[in-house]
Design a protein around this motif. Structure first.
Motif, PDB file in Angstrom:
ATOM      1  N   ASP A  74       0.804  -1.221   0.000  1.00 41.98           N
ATOM      2  CA  ASP A  74       0.000   0.000   0.000  1.00 41.98           C
ATOM      3  C   ASP A  74       0.840   1.277   0.000  1.00 41.98           C
ATOM      4  OD1 ASP A  74      -2.181  -1.691   0.111  1.00 41.98           O
ATOM      5  OD2 ASP A  74      -2.390  -1.530   2.285  1.00 41.98           O
ATOM      6  N   SER A  75       2.169   1.155  -0.090  1.00 44.08           N
ATOM      7  CA  SER A  75       3.024   2.347  -0.045  1.00 44.08           C
ATOM      8  C   SER A  75       2.972   3.153  -1.341  1.00 44.08           C
ATOM      9  CB  SER A  75       4.475   1.956   0.267  1.00 44.08           C
ATOM     10  OG  SER A  75       5.040   1.181  -0.792  1.00 44.08           O
ATOM     11  N   GLY A  76       2.391   2.588  -2.366  1.00 47.16           N
ATOM     12  CA  GLY A  76       2.242   3.288  -3.647  1.00 47.16           C
ATOM     13  C   GLY A  76       0.926   2.913  -4.280  1.00 47.16           C
ATOM     14  N   GLU A  77       0.884   2.931  -5.592  1.00 42.94           N
ATOM     15  CA  GLU A  77      -0.342   2.599  -6.323  1.00 42.94           C
ATOM     16  C   GLU A  77      -0.645   1.108  -6.206  1.00 42.94           C
ATOM     17  OE1 GLU A  77      -2.118   2.861 -10.908  1.00 42.94           O
ATOM     18  OE2 GLU A  77       0.016   3.189 -10.512  1.00 42.94           O
ATOM     19  N   VAL A  78      -1.912   0.780  -5.970  1.00 40.64           N
ATOM     20  CA  VAL A  78      -2.384  -0.598  -6.035  1.00 40.64           C
ATOM     21  C   VAL A  78      -3.322  -0.676  -7.236  1.00 40.64           C
ATOM     22  CG1 VAL A  78      -3.644  -2.445  -4.881  1.00 40.64           C
ATOM     23  CG2 VAL A  78      -2.177  -0.916  -3.547  1.00 40.64           C
ATOM     24  N   LEU A  79      -2.962  -1.482  -8.210  1.00 37.13           N
ATOM     25  CA  LEU A  79      -3.720  -1.532  -9.457  1.00 37.13           C
ATOM     26  C   LEU A  79      -5.136  -2.051  -9.218  1.00 37.13           C
ATOM     27  CD1 LEU A  79      -0.986  -2.941 -11.858  1.00 37.13           C
ATOM     28  CD2 LEU A  79      -1.643  -0.554 -11.499  1.00 37.13           C
ATOM     29  N   ASP A  80      -6.083  -1.428  -9.856  1.00 30.60           N
ATOM     30  CA  ASP A  80      -7.490  -1.799  -9.751  1.00 30.60           C
ATOM     31  C   ASP A  80      -8.010  -2.052 -11.160  1.00 30.60           C
ATOM     32  OD1 ASP A  80     -10.184  -2.094  -9.338  1.00 30.60           O
ATOM     33  OD2 ASP A  80     -10.394  -0.326  -8.057  1.00 30.60           O
ATOM     34  N   TRP A  81      -8.400  -3.296 -11.417  1.00 24.10           N
ATOM     35  CA  TRP A  81      -8.807  -3.690 -12.760  1.00 24.10           C
ATOM     36  C   TRP A  81     -10.317  -3.684 -12.940  1.00 24.10           C
ATOM     37  CZ3 TRP A  81      -4.734  -3.902 -15.861  1.00 24.10           C
ATOM     38  CH2 TRP A  81      -3.481  -4.154 -15.288  1.00 24.10           C
ATOM     39  N   ARG A  82     -11.064  -3.322 -11.889  1.00 23.43           N
ATOM     40  CA  ARG A  82     -12.517  -3.459 -11.966  1.00 23.43           C
ATOM     41  C   ARG A  82     -13.127  -2.581 -13.063  1.00 23.43           C
ATOM     42  NH1 ARG A  82     -13.630  -2.509  -5.673  1.00 23.43           N
ATOM     43  NH2 ARG A  82     -11.984  -0.989  -6.156  1.00 23.43           N
ATOM     44  N   GLY A  83     -12.547  -1.433 -13.312  1.00 17.54           N
ATOM     45  CA  GLY A  83     -13.117  -0.535 -14.315  1.00 17.54           C
ATOM     46  C   GLY A  83     -12.976  -1.028 -15.742  1.00 17.54           C
ATOM     47  N   LEU A  84     -12.128  -2.037 -15.960  1.00 16.92           N
ATOM     48  CA  LEU A  84     -11.925  -2.547 -17.324  1.00 16.92           C
ATOM     49  C   LEU A  84     -12.896  -3.661 -17.692  1.00 16.92           C
ATOM     50  CD1 LEU A  84      -8.016  -2.682 -17.629  1.00 16.92           C
ATOM     51  CD2 LEU A  84      -9.589  -0.907 -18.409  1.00 16.92           C
ATOM     52  N   ASP A  85     -13.669  -4.139 -16.719  1.00 13.26           N
ATOM     53  CA  ASP A  85     -14.628  -5.231 -16.980  1.00 13.26           C
ATOM     54  C   ASP A  85     -13.939  -6.430 -17.638  1.00 13.26           C
ATOM     55  OD1 ASP A  85     -16.835  -3.823 -15.945  1.00 13.26           O
ATOM     56  OD2 ASP A  85     -17.073  -2.746 -17.846  1.00 13.26           O
ATOM     57  N   LEU A  86     -12.859  -6.859 -17.048  1.00 18.07           N
ATOM     58  CA  LEU A  86     -12.132  -8.004 -17.597  1.00 18.07           C
ATOM     59  C   LEU A  86     -13.004  -9.256 -17.554  1.00 18.07           C
ATOM     60  CD1 LEU A  86      -8.611  -7.486 -15.957  1.00 18.07           C
ATOM     61  CD2 LEU A  86      -9.402  -6.735 -18.201  1.00 18.07           C
ATOM     62  N   PRO A  87     -13.008 -10.052 -18.612  1.00 17.65           N
ATOM     63  CA  PRO A  87     -13.851 -11.250 -18.639  1.00 17.65           C
ATOM     64  C   PRO A  87     -13.262 -12.441 -17.884  1.00 17.65           C
ATOM     65  CG  PRO A  87     -12.701 -11.007 -20.718  1.00 17.65           C
ATOM     66  CD  PRO A  87     -12.373  -9.784 -19.921  1.00 17.65           C
ATOM     67  N   GLY A  88     -12.042 -12.307 -17.376  1.00 20.61           N
ATOM     68  CA  GLY A  88     -11.412 -13.406 -16.652  1.00 20.61           C
ATOM     69  C   GLY A  88     -10.644 -12.902 -15.445  1.00 20.61           C
ATOM     70  N   PRO A  89     -10.102 -13.811 -14.640  1.00 16.69           N
ATOM     71  CA  PRO A  89      -9.392 -13.435 -13.426  1.00 16.69           C
ATOM     72  C   PRO A  89      -8.027 -12.833 -13.720  1.00 16.69           C
ATOM     73  CG  PRO A  89      -9.218 -15.789 -13.769  1.00 16.69           C
ATOM     74  CD  PRO A  89     -10.156 -15.275 -14.817  1.00 16.69           C
ATOM     75  N   VAL A  90      -7.551 -12.018 -12.767  1.00 19.94           N
ATOM     76  CA  VAL A  90      -6.210 -11.433 -12.847  1.00 19.94           C
ATOM     77  C   VAL A  90      -5.266 -12.336 -12.071  1.00 19.94           C
ATOM     78  CG1 VAL A  90      -4.796  -9.410 -12.366  1.00 19.94           C
ATOM     79  CG2 VAL A  90      -7.194  -9.126 -13.022  1.00 19.94           C
ATOM     80  N   LEU A  91      -4.291 -12.914 -12.753  1.00 14.08           N
ATOM     81  CA  LEU A  91      -3.422 -13.944 -12.180  1.00 14.08           C
ATOM     82  C   LEU A  91      -1.962 -13.600 -12.437  1.00 14.08           C
ATOM     83  CD1 LEU A  91      -5.376 -16.999 -13.637  1.00 14.08           C
ATOM     84  CD2 LEU A  91      -5.651 -16.020 -11.352  1.00 14.08           C
ATOM     85  N   ASP A  92      -1.087 -14.094 -11.579  1.00 15.62           N
ATOM     86  CA  ASP A  92       0.337 -13.865 -11.815  1.00 15.62           C
ATOM     87  C   ASP A  92       1.140 -14.978 -11.163  1.00 15.62           C
ATOM     88  OD1 ASP A  92       2.622 -12.691 -12.761  1.00 15.62           O
ATOM     89  OD2 ASP A  92       2.523 -10.909 -11.497  1.00 15.62           O
ATOM     90  N   LYS A  93       2.408 -15.009 -11.527  1.00 15.91           N
ATOM     91  CA  LYS A  93       3.360 -15.987 -11.015  1.00 15.91           C
ATOM     92  C   LYS A  93       4.655 -15.274 -10.697  1.00 15.91           C
ATOM     93  CE  LYS A  93       7.274 -17.992 -12.760  1.00 15.91           C
ATOM     94  NZ  LYS A  93       8.350 -17.224 -13.474  1.00 15.91           N
ATOM     95  N   HIS A  94       5.355 -15.757  -9.685  1.00 17.38           N
ATOM     96  CA  HIS A  94       6.672 -15.217  -9.359  1.00 17.38           C
ATOM     97  C   HIS A  94       7.615 -16.370  -9.071  1.00 17.38           C
ATOM     98  CE1 HIS A  94       9.699 -12.367  -7.944  1.00 17.38           C
ATOM     99  NE2 HIS A  94       9.918 -13.201  -6.946  1.00 17.38           N
ATOM    100  N   SER A  95       8.851 -16.235  -9.551  1.00 16.73           N
ATOM    101  CA  SER A  95       9.889 -17.231  -9.291  1.00 16.73           C
ATOM    102  C   SER A  95      10.982 -16.611  -8.439  1.00 16.73           C
ATOM    103  CB  SER A  95      10.492 -17.731 -10.615  1.00 16.73           C
ATOM    104  OG  SER A  95      11.659 -18.503 -10.369  1.00 16.73           O
ATOM    105  N   THR A  96      11.565 -17.414  -7.556  1.00 16.67           N
ATOM    106  CA  THR A  96      12.695 -16.928  -6.769  1.00 16.67           C
ATOM    107  C   THR A  96      13.976 -16.903  -7.585  1.00 16.67           C
ATOM    108  OG1 THR A  96      13.057 -19.163  -5.877  1.00 16.67           O
ATOM    109  CG2 THR A  96      11.712 -17.639  -4.568  1.00 16.67           C
TER     110      THR A  96
END
Length: 442
Positions: A64-86
């Motif tokens: 929360d120290s900066g911008e937190v992206l909000d995708w609700r206004g785009l009416d995306l037809p699917g879930p927002v997903l991501d992956k991270h590797s060490t």
């Protein structure tokens, strides 16, 4: 609570309340916390640790120290997903996974990083593609996530700014290894992307970021626990890094390997197995498949149909790269001036690989950074690396070096031969996916 009092409390092993943590992280982001105080805080956390509640609060405050992206206004037809590797050697999963998930109905706003130490960086690989911009404007980023389903870019200054400043201080104060700080750093950036679910790829073995299998497991469990308590369901896979994930390491060579997987030219191997396993978990977490069998069937169909490759091509073109990369990769991707095969000095079985040494060999060839301002040569690297457990004959190629000069190739050959251990008796290679840890939001 004054910053110095909070630092004193943590130094003395006390648990900090959430409001004190939020105030500290806010001060990191806006500069109210001086560098000396920031270093003292990082050292106190490193020495005293943090409770689970503190780690969650620190992660949420970083997010929360900066911008937190909000995708609700785009009416995306699917879930927002991501992956991270060490991180690892030959780990180009993101290049294949992002477009593959997009082809299955997910939306992947992937914020990636550059190479660190012996590990390669996703951004460095993508910048081997002429014209590809890892710093698009916000409108372009959001448009691609909606229309193409995937955009892989670098961290912007508005996402988790507290982490950027804290990491720079940790790097010069011997506090990089702190588990709570590692978790907050990884998740602060990822959770700021407004995800519906996250999948983590935590490496185990000689080329892993964490020094022991036990430490890797602890990191995986902590990340899954903290992210879920912060509101994002998370799955962590423990995957083997006792050898390069793909049979190559470098930047352009790894892009070529990604294209080979996406277009079906490469039909098997550890890279495809790992990516398929991670992708299945993402489809399940995002509600895009009812069970694992259905997830795998969808993935296989989208890869075979060319849909995943098509998403990659659209992402590349949308971020400034060539529109014909799939058809004419040889025209666009750089090639090294010198190619040299490394031949087995004796017959035997390849029973051990110093994966970290292979990664450092790529760095020394110019494919990574020894200093932050080093310029990377995208053409250099290694390819056709033999796999653990493989039986080889005398003189058989063990790898191919891509170098800028004959002297560089000769130097890399010595390092490679020292990093590959041939023995008379075969030993089985470790399993690739060693465990799966799933955590739902409580």
């Amino acid at each position: 609570m004054l910053p110095q009092e909070a630092i004193r409390a943590k130094r003395d092993g006390q648990e900090l309340p959430p409001d004190a943590i939020r105030e500290l992280v806010s001060g990191i982001a806006d500069g109210r916390l001086a560098d000396a105080q920031l270093g003292a805080l990082a050292m106190a956390i490193t020495l005293q640790g943090m409770s689970d509640a503190e780690t969650v609060a620190f992660t949420e405050a970083t997010r929360d120290s900066g911008e937190v992206l909000d995708w609700r206004g785009l009416d995306l037809p699917g879930p927002v997903l991501d992956k991270h590797s060490t991180g690892g050697v030959g780990d180009l999963v993101s290049l294949v996974l992002g477009p593959w998930i997009a082809a299955c109905g997910g939306h992947v706003p992937m914020i990636s990083g550059r190479g660190l130490g012996h590990t390669g960086g996703t951004l460095d690989k993508l910048e081997a593609i002429p014209g590809y911009s890892v710093t698009p404007d916000t409108a372009t980023f959001r448009r691609l996530v909606k229309d193409v389903g995937v955009a892989i870019i670098g961290q912007t200054g508005s996402l988790a700014p507290a982490d950027k400043r804290l990491y720079a201080v940790r790097d010069v104060t011997a506090t990089v290894e702190s588990l709570p700080l590692i978790v907050a750093s990884i998740l602060g950036k990822k959770l700021a992307c407004g995800l519906d679910a996250l999948v983590m790829d935590v490496k185990v073995g000689g080329g892993a970021f964490m020094p022991t299998p036990e430490a890797s497991r602890q990191l995986a469990e902590t990340i899954a626990d903290v992210a879920s308590r912060a509101g994002t369901p998370t799955t962590a896979l423990l995957t083997d890094m006792s050898q390069p994930l793909a049979p190559c390491a470098g930047n352009a060579v790894e892009v070529r390997e990604a294209l080979a997987v996406l277009t079906g030219e490469r039909k098997g191997g550890r890279l495809l197995e790992a990516t398929r396993g991670l992708a299945a978990e993402m489809l399940l977490a995002g509600g895009l498949a009812s069970d694992r069998a259905a997830a795998l069937a969808t993935l296989d169909e989208r890869l075979a149909s060319g849909a995943a490759a098509e998403r990659f091509a659209r992402m590349v073109a949308g971020l400034g790269g060539p529109s014909d990369l799939l058809e004419n990769s040889g025209r666009h991707l750089p090639t090294a001036a010198v190619m040299r095969e490394v031949h087995a000095p004796r017959a035997g079985h390849l029973n051990a690989i110093d994966t970290r040494a292979l990664g450092m060999a790529v760095v020394e060839l110019g494919g990574g950074r020894r200093a932050p301002d080093d310029i990377i040569d995208p053409a250099v690297g290694l390819s056709d690396i033999a796999a653990l457990g493989e039986a080889v004959s005398h003189g058989q190629p063990l790898a191919r070096i891509h170098a800028a000069s004959a002297a560089d190739a000769e130097h890399a050959e010595r390092h490679l031969l020292a990093a590959l251990s041939l023995e008379d008796t075969p030993r089985p290679a470790p399993s690739l996916i060693q465990d799966t840890i799933r955590r739902e939001v409580p």
